[in-house]
Write a protein that holds these residues in place. Structure first.
Motif, PDB file in Angstrom:
ATOM      1  N   SER A 184       0.836  -1.194   0.000  1.00 42.68           N
ATOM      2  CA  SER A 184       0.000   0.000   0.000  1.00 42.68           C
ATOM      3  C   SER A 184       0.874   1.248   0.000  1.00 42.68           C
ATOM      4  N   THR A 317      -7.683  -7.210  -4.453  1.00 40.10           N
ATOM      5  CA  THR A 317      -8.011  -8.295  -3.509  1.00 40.10           C
ATOM      6  C   THR A 317      -6.887  -9.313  -3.383  1.00 40.10           C
ATOM      7  N   ARG A 319      -3.775  -8.777  -2.653  1.00 39.27           N
ATOM      8  CA  ARG A 319      -3.055  -8.436  -1.425  1.00 39.27           C
ATOM      9  C   ARG A 319      -3.950  -8.607  -0.202  1.00 39.27           C
ATOM     10  N   TRP A 320      -5.205  -8.192  -0.310  1.00 34.63           N
ATOM     11  CA  TRP A 320      -6.135  -8.313   0.823  1.00 34.63           C
ATOM     12  C   TRP A 320      -6.229  -9.758   1.293  1.00 34.63           C
ATOM     13  N   LEU A 325      -5.208  -9.041   5.066  1.00 44.47           N
ATOM     14  CA  LEU A 325      -5.432  -7.617   5.347  1.00 44.47           C
ATOM     15  C   LEU A 325      -4.331  -6.979   6.198  1.00 44.47           C
ATOM     16  N   GLU A 328      -3.252  -3.478   5.033  1.00 36.38           N
ATOM     17  CA  GLU A 328      -4.249  -2.422   4.842  1.00 36.38           C
ATOM     18  C   GLU A 328      -4.465  -1.570   6.088  1.00 36.38           C
ATOM     19  N   CYS A 355     -13.806  -8.391   3.170  1.00 36.70           N
ATOM     20  CA  CYS A 355     -13.431  -7.688   1.935  1.00 36.70           C
ATOM     21  C   CYS A 355     -14.657  -7.066   1.272  1.00 36.70           C
ATOM     22  N   MET A 358     -15.728  -4.043   3.175  1.00 33.18           N
ATOM     23  CA  MET A 358     -14.846  -2.906   2.908  1.00 33.18           C
ATOM     24  C   MET A 358     -15.272  -2.174   1.637  1.00 33.18           C
ATOM     25  N   TYR A 381      -6.749   1.874   1.279  1.00 33.73           N
ATOM     26  CA  TYR A 381      -8.111   1.892   1.821  1.00 33.73           C
ATOM     27  C   TYR A 381      -8.295   3.008   2.846  1.00 33.73           C
TER      28      TYR A 381
END
Length: 400
Positions: A184, A317, A319-320, A325, A328, A355, A358, A381
């Motif tokens: 990020s 998504t 990486r999520w 997470l 993030e 997710c 979010m 985010y």
């Protein structure tokens, strides 16, 4: 500390005082967040990650056995190979007849050594920059591994291998989906070059060195997956939680306990890290598409908007989902999310719900934004209130 919070701590202590722990009760309590006080979170995670047995009478013998197993891993995979490397080449016979650095034989000790070094250097690069906005991982541990630091062991340590090697770990600019922005922008991992970290003096070791050792042992025991960039982001919060346990009797063994809990979690999550499985039913591509399938059901208008803008799920998504997470949010918030994640019976389905929540929580911004604005929102985010996100995810779960 409020009366309500004190009562909550007491609820956990009562649940954990049972000779045979009721897992359903513990899951329900933990879902709403586990207190860190009195080592409650550390203990609950060990149970929720299927490390500690539910029968408390077994704990002492179980922990003694597991920690001895881990010590044996250290001896077999770090100390003994280090001794062998220190001795290699001391005699002419070692180099010219038995083995030598250019030997192409897969069974060559040098061949294994060089392959291990490639993995070690990637791990080293990643763990040195773990949570760079926190001092914790650069600080010395109160309980350095005496087995590793024993001055009577004349061997090449991981620390020395990294210092002496001339191999260069390949810089990973792209993740497996071809997306270059793995980290990020607001939480970039390159804030501090690795050479700014001074290695601690002999007899001490930093927390990141402990994490490095855990990942190296995992890679050696799991050659099919070895080490993939991002695993450091999963082991980090677990180790942090165990290494900050207020009880010295638990904190002293944070390394071994983290290794086994990480291994258990990876046994459920490892398919996300295996490139050959990406497009299979259990692979990451299917998981990413599941987020959009869920969004289509929960918020069709938003689903259509993202489709119109050609914003594919792998753009954010990947990486999520692979890192749970952890990139993030700030570490305390990641840990709070993981309380709920670990306590859910189907933790990776709940991750999909988180997710989806979010996305829905920033729907107004996404519906009014263009492609560039929306990609910026999704890759950095904007909401930091994890309680709001978890509440929304629970609401989506209950409205199936």
């Amino acid at each position: 500390m409020s009366t309500a919070y004190k009562n909550r701590i007491q609820e956990f202590k009562s649940a954990l005082a049972e000779e045979s722990i009721n897992l359903t009760t513990l899951r329900e309590l933990s879902f709403s967040g586990i207190p860190h006080e009195e080592g409650l979170r550390s203990l609950c995670w060990k149970i929720l990650l299927n490390y500690l047995p539910l029968d408390q009478t077994l704990w002492d013998s179980f922990l003694k056995k597991q920690r001895e197993v881990y010590s044996q891993f250290l001896r077999e995979m770090i100390i003994q190979p280090g001794i062998a490397k220190a001795n290699l080449g001391l005699s002419r016979a070692d180099v010219t007849l038995e083995d030598h650095p250019l030997n192409p034989n897969p069974d060559s000790r040098w061949n294994t050594y060089f392959k291990d070094n490639e993995i070690l250097l990637q791990i080293d690069k990643d763990v040195r920059r773990l949570y760079p906005d926190m001092a914790f991982f650069q600080r010395p541990t109160d309980y350095p591994c005496q087995l590793i630091l024993d001055p009577q062991n004349e061997y090449e340590t991981l620390r020395r291998r990294v210092e002496q090697t001339t191999l260069k770990a390949q810089t990973v600019n792209r993740n497996r989906s071809g997306v270059t922005n793995v980290s990020s922008p607001g939480k970039a991992l390159n804030l501090y070059p690795s050479n700014e970290y001074e290695v601690l003096p002999s007899g001490s070791e930093a927390h990141w060195e402990v994490v490095e050792r855990i990942l190296f042992i995992y890679a050696k025991l799991n050659p099919g997956i070895a080490y993939v960039q991002g695993m450091n982001e999963i082991v980090g919060p677990i180790y942090y939680t165990f290494a900050t346990d207020p009880s010295s009797s638990w904190k002293e063994h944070a390394e071994a306990d983290t290794f086994f809990c990480f291994t258990n979690l990876m046994s459920e999550n490892r398919d996300n890290f295996i490139k050959s499985l990406d497009d299979s039913q259990c692979g990451i591509t299917c998981r990413m598409e599941s987020v959009y399938a869920m969004l289509r059901d929960k918020d069709h208008e938003l689903f259509l908007k993202l489709g119109e803008q050609n914003i594919k799920p792998q753009y954010f998504t990947f990486r999520w989902l692979t890192l749970l997470l952890s990139q993030e949010f700030l570490l305390p918030d990641v840990i709070r999310i993981w309380d709920s994640l670990f306590s859910d019976r189907d933790r990776f389905h709940f991750l999909l719900l988180v997710c989806c929540a979010m996305l829905i929580l920033i729907r107004d911004s996404l519906l009014s934004g263009d492609f560039t604005t929306n990609m910026r929102l999704l890759q950095d985010y904007p909401i930091s209130d994890v309680h709001l996100i978890l509440t929304k995810a629970k609401e989506l779960q209950e409205n199936r």
